[in-house]
Scaffold this active site. Sequence first.
Site: not given
Length: 419
Positions: A213, A377, A216, A239, A136
């Site tokens: 990261d 993104c 997600q 999220k 991202h």
Amino acid sequence: MNAIQTALETRSSSLLDVENIRADFPILGITVNDKPLVYLDNAASSQMPRQVIDRLVHYQTKQHANIHRGVHYLSEVATSEFEVARRKLQHFINAREEREVIFTSGTTEAINLVMHGYGRKYICAGDEIILTTLEHHANIVPWQMLAEEKGARIRVVPVNDAGELLVDEYEKLFNERTKFVGVTHVSNALGSINPVKEMIAFAHARGVPVLVDGAQAAPHTAVDVQDLDCDFYAFSGHKLCGPTGIGILYGRASILEDMQPFKGGGDMILSVTFEKTTYNTIPHKFEAGTPPIAAAIGLGAAVDYLSGIGMDAIAAHEHALLKYATDQVQSMPGVRIIGTAGQKAAVLSFAVNGVHPHDIGTLLNQEGIAVRTGHHCAQPVMQRFKVPATSRASFAFYNTLDEVDALVAGIRNVQKIFT
Ligand code: PMP
């Protein structure tokens, strides 16, 4: 197994009581364009259950004050609840110590914190930072800014046509100048789940720290930072059924202690004179100013809610939804799924021949179906797959097979309109 068999199997053996779960989410009951909302934009932001909303109301109506600095009743209550939330997050990701959990405004701020706190201290001219094609922008741009400032170089791990990282190529990128690795656990644009544990082990064998990261991944799968052995892990509250404006950075205590602060101000100090400031201990060294207290407490309630359902049950249900959706969409003529990795989270990015993704999003919206269209993104991913944008349906544990059916019918409808 075909789509109908998958559907039958999932309906009869779903590990989740989805109807009852949906009743916890007031927003799922609204209509959009006179149709029941079908919310399939969970990778951008998921929805909030009543338990989290109620926790926020309780905090604001009975517990709010500024934290860490007061001796009065409300300040002590708010401080204690804020620190309880930190411990909940610690347990959610199985961190060794609560001081390894830093509250940030989200994944983006967490990565910027690492760039400033670690990168600006340790990365020098000529050093190399390894990122992947699947990142991202939040895990690209800060490192580019650092590379520009320091004269360092970004190296990029390529992917195959399925959207899987080429691990051999990753390994070949290492040399004596490699100083840092940043990798997304799950690609937000394609859903690919990356072999981060193996990647971390490889980097550590060469003395290179790794930031994962997890924006997600944390909402969809159990995360164990000790098992992964990562140095940093970042994710956002919005999220995973929590509020916006909050997220966390997990950092290994020994590394966090040596890092320089990111922001200066109140709360991150032990003492200040005009000659010299002594910084606070971790995690406070990285939490300058009044934090989003309510949001942190709300995030604590969100992880309680998810843990109550069970991350493994959540992952299994979402996997069944993804399989059911994939089986149907991949058999539709004129529709191409972008991102077909063997290991995928519940993200379905697709392109429909002759139809711009924004038109797909607009037409689906007329049916009450929320998907995201655009570059997500993740422009390097779009460039790799030679598309300007995709339509992306992303599922959560409260989605149903009926909603997948609505999506498939919606895509058919789009095709009819454009032929
Ligand atoms: N990384 C990934 C993989 C993401 O999906 C996102 C959000 N789309 C981010 C980082 C940035 O998260 P936030 O905007 O909450 O900081």
